[in-house]
Design a protein around this motif. Structure first.
Motif, PDB file in Angstrom:
ATOM      1  N   ARG A 196       0.909  -0.885   0.170  1.00  0.00           N
ATOM      2  CA  ARG A 196      -0.034   0.060   0.005  1.00  0.00           C
ATOM      3  C   ARG A 196       1.143   1.228  -0.644  1.00  0.00           C
ATOM      4  O   ARG A 196       0.472   2.162  -0.445  1.00  0.00           O
ATOM      5  CB  ARG A 196      -1.045   0.177   1.386  1.00  0.00           C
ATOM      6  CG  ARG A 196      -1.763  -1.242   1.065  1.00  0.00           C
ATOM      7  CD  ARG A 196      -2.151  -0.909   2.415  1.00  0.00           C
ATOM      8  NE  ARG A 196      -3.465  -0.016   3.064  1.00  0.00           N
ATOM      9  CZ  ARG A 196      -3.913   0.089   4.687  1.00  0.00           C
ATOM     10  NH1 ARG A 196      -3.495  -1.056   5.239  1.00  0.00           N
ATOM     11  NH2 ARG A 196      -4.353   1.542   4.036  1.00  0.00           N
ATOM     12  N   ILE A 197       2.148   0.584   0.501  1.00  0.00           N
ATOM     13  CA  ILE A 197       2.858   2.513   0.343  1.00  0.00           C
ATOM     14  C   ILE A 197       4.046   2.013  -1.271  1.00  0.00           C
ATOM     15  O   ILE A 197       4.503   1.175  -2.034  1.00  0.00           O
ATOM     16  CB  ILE A 197       4.154   2.032   1.555  1.00  0.00           C
ATOM     17  CG1 ILE A 197       3.316   1.975   2.273  1.00  0.00           C
ATOM     18  CG2 ILE A 197       4.890   3.265   1.170  1.00  0.00           C
ATOM     19  CD1 ILE A 197       3.952   2.347   3.303  1.00  0.00           C
ATOM     20  N   ARG A 198       3.792   3.629  -2.188  1.00  0.00           N
ATOM     21  CA  ARG A 198       4.490   4.361  -3.196  1.00  0.00           C
ATOM     22  C   ARG A 198       5.920   5.214  -2.916  1.00  0.00           C
ATOM     23  O   ARG A 198       5.093   5.862  -2.400  1.00  0.00           O
ATOM     24  CB  ARG A 198       3.648   4.055  -4.133  1.00  0.00           C
ATOM     25  CG  ARG A 198       2.725   3.354  -4.631  1.00  0.00           C
ATOM     26  CD  ARG A 198       3.636   2.216  -5.793  1.00  0.00           C
ATOM     27  NE  ARG A 198       2.646   0.300  -6.101  1.00  0.00           N
ATOM     28  CZ  ARG A 198       1.852  -0.631  -4.924  1.00  0.00           C
ATOM     29  NH1 ARG A 198       2.772  -0.421  -4.114  1.00  0.00           N
ATOM     30  NH2 ARG A 198       1.684  -1.100  -6.071  1.00  0.00           N
ATOM     31  N   VAL A 199       6.891   5.037  -3.893  1.00  0.00           N
ATOM     32  CA  VAL A 199       7.312   6.354  -3.460  1.00  0.00           C
ATOM     33  C   VAL A 199       7.643   7.133  -5.074  1.00  0.00           C
ATOM     34  O   VAL A 199       7.700   6.001  -5.987  1.00  0.00           O
ATOM     35  CB  VAL A 199       8.589   5.772  -3.555  1.00  0.00           C
ATOM     36  CG1 VAL A 199      10.193   7.087  -2.719  1.00  0.00           C
ATOM     37  CG2 VAL A 199       8.508   5.044  -1.592  1.00  0.00           C
ATOM     38  N   LEU A 200       7.755   8.205  -4.455  1.00  0.00           N
ATOM     39  CA  LEU A 200       8.054   8.924  -6.174  1.00  0.00           C
ATOM     40  C   LEU A 200       9.305   9.756  -5.946  1.00  0.00           C
ATOM     41  O   LEU A 200       9.684  10.484  -4.404  1.00  0.00           O
ATOM     42  CB  LEU A 200       7.370   9.665  -6.062  1.00  0.00           C
ATOM     43  CG  LEU A 200       7.031  11.151  -7.415  1.00  0.00           C
ATOM     44  CD1 LEU A 200       7.441  10.270  -8.790  1.00  0.00           C
ATOM     45  CD2 LEU A 200       5.911  11.527  -7.812  1.00  0.00           C
ATOM     46  N   HIS A 201      10.260   9.831  -6.140  1.00  0.00           N
ATOM     47  CA  HIS A 201      11.415  10.360  -6.067  1.00  0.00           C
ATOM     48  C   HIS A 201      11.650  11.515  -7.044  1.00  0.00           C
ATOM     49  O   HIS A 201      11.513  11.845  -8.391  1.00  0.00           O
ATOM     50  CB  HIS A 201      11.931   9.716  -6.970  1.00  0.00           C
ATOM     51  CG  HIS A 201      12.329   8.386  -5.366  1.00  0.00           C
ATOM     52  ND1 HIS A 201      13.455   8.473  -4.330  1.00  0.00           N
ATOM     53  CD2 HIS A 201      12.440   7.173  -5.870  1.00  0.00           C
ATOM     54  CE1 HIS A 201      13.546   7.381  -3.431  1.00  0.00           C
ATOM     55  NE2 HIS A 201      12.629   6.784  -4.290  1.00  0.00           N
ATOM     56  N   ARG A 202      12.201  12.897  -6.658  1.00  0.00           N
ATOM     57  CA  ARG A 202      12.397  14.014  -6.920  1.00  0.00           C
ATOM     58  C   ARG A 202      13.899  14.025  -7.429  1.00  0.00           C
ATOM     59  O   ARG A 202      13.726  14.352  -6.240  1.00  0.00           O
ATOM     60  CB  ARG A 202      11.088  14.598  -6.716  1.00  0.00           C
ATOM     61  CG  ARG A 202      10.227  15.075  -7.427  1.00  0.00           C
ATOM     62  CD  ARG A 202       8.778  15.855  -6.447  1.00  0.00           C
ATOM     63  NE  ARG A 202       8.743  17.009  -6.308  1.00  0.00           N
ATOM     64  CZ  ARG A 202       9.212  18.071  -6.857  1.00  0.00           C
ATOM     65  NH1 ARG A 202       8.486  17.818  -8.605  1.00  0.00           N
ATOM     66  NH2 ARG A 202       9.521  19.177  -6.650  1.00  0.00           N
TER      67      ARG A 202
END
Length: 239
Positions: free
Chosen positions: A62-68
Motif C-alpha cells: 500500500r506504499i509507493r514512492v515518487l523520487h524527485r
C-alpha cells in the motif's frame, strides 16, 4: 484506470529530511484507515528519507514512492503527487504532512465526508471542535490572522484557508488547471482551496486538532511567509 485504485484514496506525503518520521507516520496512516494507500514524495532528502521509504514500500504494497531530483517547495511536490494519483486512477487524493502535525486518527472522518459527496474536505483548526496543541500565542496569532487576512481579501467563507490536511475528489484536480498553479510554499494551500471555490466546487470543513511537529524543525521561512501575503492579492486580482 487501475482496478485496484478505483474508488480508493491516496494519501500524499511530501518529504524532505524526514528520516525520523517517515516510518512511524506511514505505519500510523495504514493502521488508522484501511481505505487508503500512501505515496511518499521525496525531494532527494540528504538524510536518506527516500531510501527508508523505498524499504517500506518493498515491505508494504500500500506504499509507493515518487523520487524527485531536488527540493522545489511543497507546492511542486504536491502537484507531482496529484498527477501521479490521477494517472493511477485514484478517486480521492489526500494531502498530509509527514511530521504528525496532521494526526492520522482524523483520516476516517475526512474520507467519510469525501465519500459523502464533498468535492474538497478540509481538516480545519478553526471550526467548532478544531484546535491546535503546543502552539505559543505568537504562532496562534500569525495562523489565525493569516487565515482571516486571506478570507477577507478573497471574499470566501472558508475558516482555515491555510490548512494543509485536505482531501480532493479527482474531479476537482482535473478541473482546476494544475499547470496554472503559481505557489510553491504554504500559499499553495490558499491557492488550491480558492481555485476549488472559484470553479464552483463544494468545500466542507471538518474539525481537526493540529499538533506541533514531534521531531525536526518547521520549514516555514520569511520567503514562504511573504509569498503567502502577496499571493492572496495576486489571486484576488487575477494576476
Amino acid at each position: 484506470m487501475s482496478r485496484r485504485a478505483m474508488n480508493r484514496a491516496l494519501v500524499c506525503i511530501p518529504t524532505y529530511n524526514e528520516a525520523e518520521n517517515i516510518e512511524p507516520i506511514t505505519r500510523a496512516v495504514l493502521q488508522a484507515e484501511p481505505r487508503v494507500d500512501i505515496l511518499v514524495v521525496d525531494d532527494n532528502s540528504p538524510d536518506g528519507t527516500g531510501k527508508i521509504a523505498d524499504t517500506l514500500a518493498a515491505q508494504e504494497p500500500r506504499i509507493r514512492v515518487l523520487h524527485r531530483q531536488k527540493k522545489e517547495g511543497l507546492g511542486r511536490a504536491y502537484l507531482a503527487a496529484f498527477r501521479w494519483a490521477l494517472d493511477a486512477g485514484y478517486t480521492y487524493i489526500i494531502e498530509m504532512d509527514a511530521d504528525f502535525s496532521h494526526d492520522p486518527r482524523h483520516l476516517p472522518t475526512i474520507l467519510d465526508a469525501a465519500e459523502g459527496g464533498a468535492d474538497l474536505v478540509l481538516g480545519s483548526r478553526y471550526v467548532t471542535g478544531g484546535g491546535t496543541v503546543n502552539w505559543g500565542i505568537g504562532r496562534q496569532l500569525i495562523s489565525r490572522g493569516g487565515s482571516l487576512y486571506a478570507r477577507t481579501i478573497l471574499g470566501v467563507d472558508t475558516h482555515d484557508l491555510t490548512g494543509g490536511f485536505k482531501c480532493f475528489h479527482r474531479r476537482v484536480l482535473e478541473a482546476i488547471e494544475l499547470s496554472q498553479v503559481q505557489s510553491t510554499g504554504y500559499a499553495f494551500q490558499i491557492e488550491l482551496t480558492y481555485r476549488t471555490l472559484k470553479k464552483g466546487f463544494t468545500v466542507q470543513e471538518v474539525p481537526i486538532i493540529f499538533e506541533d511537529r514531534r521531531v525536526g524543525h518547521s520549514k516555514m521561512s520569511r520567503k514562504i511567509f511573504l509569498e503567502a501575503l502577496t499571493m492572496v492579492w495576486r489571486l484576488r486580482l487575477g494576476v
